[in-house]
Design a protein around this motif. Structure first.
Motif: not given
Length: 418
Positions: A272-278
């Motif tokens: 559920g994290s932010d894909a772009a930040a990952w």
């Protein structure tokens, strides 16, 4: 190197971390009064006292950034950049043994509804003692906490600034700083710009008198703010410490920073994290790792080492954003020395007929405003010391390690380094 995870744990549980050798910096009574004021005001104020490294490489501002990025709570962080055993009047808060403390200050999120209390806290810790002199660190911390809790910080800070200015004028009237004295009004690298500073000082004094007649401080504060945006003339590079030891420490720090980021990436649960930040986390980790020599015993270019530290730090920020499901926005580090941590705002800087508006940290700003030599990141090029931004080492020189051009990863992929 300080144990960042241990500091985060202390701040989360008690709001205070006292590293080895710092317990005597505050009396039990001062620490109790500080903690009581923080509790009474429900203040997000966090104290991180850690003995600075002897080589001066690891600055307190940078430590505070790493602690916050590793999961430290939001709020105001108070730490220590340097502890100096110097003769003459103190510029900063002092310890019980009369050593001077160069305070590190960082803020994330509001404190009592104010998103920028750093300047006022700095004023209290620099001139909030008797007759405008720096207080002891313990007394200064208690004053800051109590003023924040009561909502009076701005007024207390204004009183400290006025008292400090009066103390400087008294020193000048006594002859200190006019013929070789060593007060806060003396510039260690005096040049033709001293005349401009003297004129500015006269304008400030005149405005102070006018403010008293009009019964308002608003005009004084506006002039101070305007004066702080004037161009600061930077001193020439002078390496006054042995570089070999510092470079070796930088290389160790770079490897440790990249290794720590890799371990946190491996342990991360990012459902559920932010894909772009990952993605940004992995990109920064990869870019930082590419700067490290394959042979761990090989020498490492000091600017590449700093670049690896900066990239790993941004990777930590991206990972924290991914965990919270937020968009990643890289922080801006101090242009003069990215190891100092985050910059507070832009300032006009001049050196060798060049002028640039660049972000600098609170510590460098305080040093420049007081006429002291800031801790600029210097390197040796062809046997001569130079400020890193005067070299041809890219992408570090032209981007200011991201201070002037945020996307370091793109610059590394586009133009490589030289």
């Amino acid at each position: 190197m300080a144990d960042v995870d241990a500091i985060v744990e202390d701040l989360t549980s008690t709001g205070v971390h006292l590293g080895p050798g710092t317990q005597t910096w505050l009396s039990d009574k001062q620490l109790e009064a500080f903690e009581q004021a923080v509790r009474a005001g429900d203040l997000p104020v966090h104290l991180v006292l850690v003995q600075p490294a002897e080589d001066g490489i690891t600055a307190g501002d940078d430590l505070l950034v790493r602690v916050h990025d590793a999961g430290g709570p939001e709020g105001l962080y108070i730490g220590v950049n340097n502890v100096w055993d110097l003769d003459g009047p103190a510029y900063h808060a002092t310890l019980p043994d009369d050593r001077q403390v160069n305070v590190a200050l960082q803020q994330w999120g509001p404190v009592q509804g104010n998103t920028d209390v750093v300047r006022d806290v700095d004023a209290v810790l620099s001139g909030g003692g008797t007759d405008g002199r720096p207080p002891t660190l313990g007394d200064g911390l208690v004053t800051v906490a109590e003023a924040l809790a009561s909502g009076d910080l701005a007024a207390v800070a204004d009183e400290a600034r006025d008292a400090q200015q009066a103390a400087r004028e008294a020193d000048a009237a006594d002859g200190n700083g006019q013929s070789g004295g060593t007060t806060g009004t003396t510039t260690p690298y005096a040049d033709e710009n001293d005349t401009g500073d003297a004129v500015l000082g006269g304008v400030i004094l005149l405005t102070l008198l006018l403010g008293a007649v009009l019964g308002t401080r608003a005009l004084v504060r506006r002039l101070r703010d305007r004066a702080s945006t004037r161009a600061f003339t930077l001193p020439d590079s002078v390496l006054d410490r042995v570089r070999e030891a510092g470079d070796a420490d930088l290389a160790r720090r770079a490897r440790a920073a990249v290794l720590a980021l890799g371990e946190r990436i491996d342990a991360a649960d990012l459902d559920g994290s932010d894909a772009a930040a990952w993605t940004a986390t992995l990109d920064h980790y990869d870019a930082a790792g590419r700067l490290l020599p394959d042979d761990p015993t090989a020498d490492m270019d000091p600017l590449d080492a700093v670049g690896a530290v900066v990239l790993a730090g941004r990777g930590e920020e991206a990972l924290a954003a991914a965990r919270r499901g937020r968009t990643f926005t890289p922080s801006t580090r101090c242009f003069l020395n990215p190891l100092h941590g985050r910059a507070t705002r832009d300032h006009a800087l001049e050196h060798a007929s060049r002028r640039v508006d660049a972000p600098i940290c609170a510590t460098c700003r305080r040093d420049l405003e007081a006429g002291r030599r800031p801790d600029i990141l210097d390197v040796v090029v062809r046997g001569r010391p130079e400020h890193y931004f005067e070299t041809d080492r890219e992408p570090w020189a032209s981007t200011g390690f991201g201070a002037l051009e945020p996307d370091l990863v793109r610059r590394l992929h586009r133009g490589g380094r030289r």
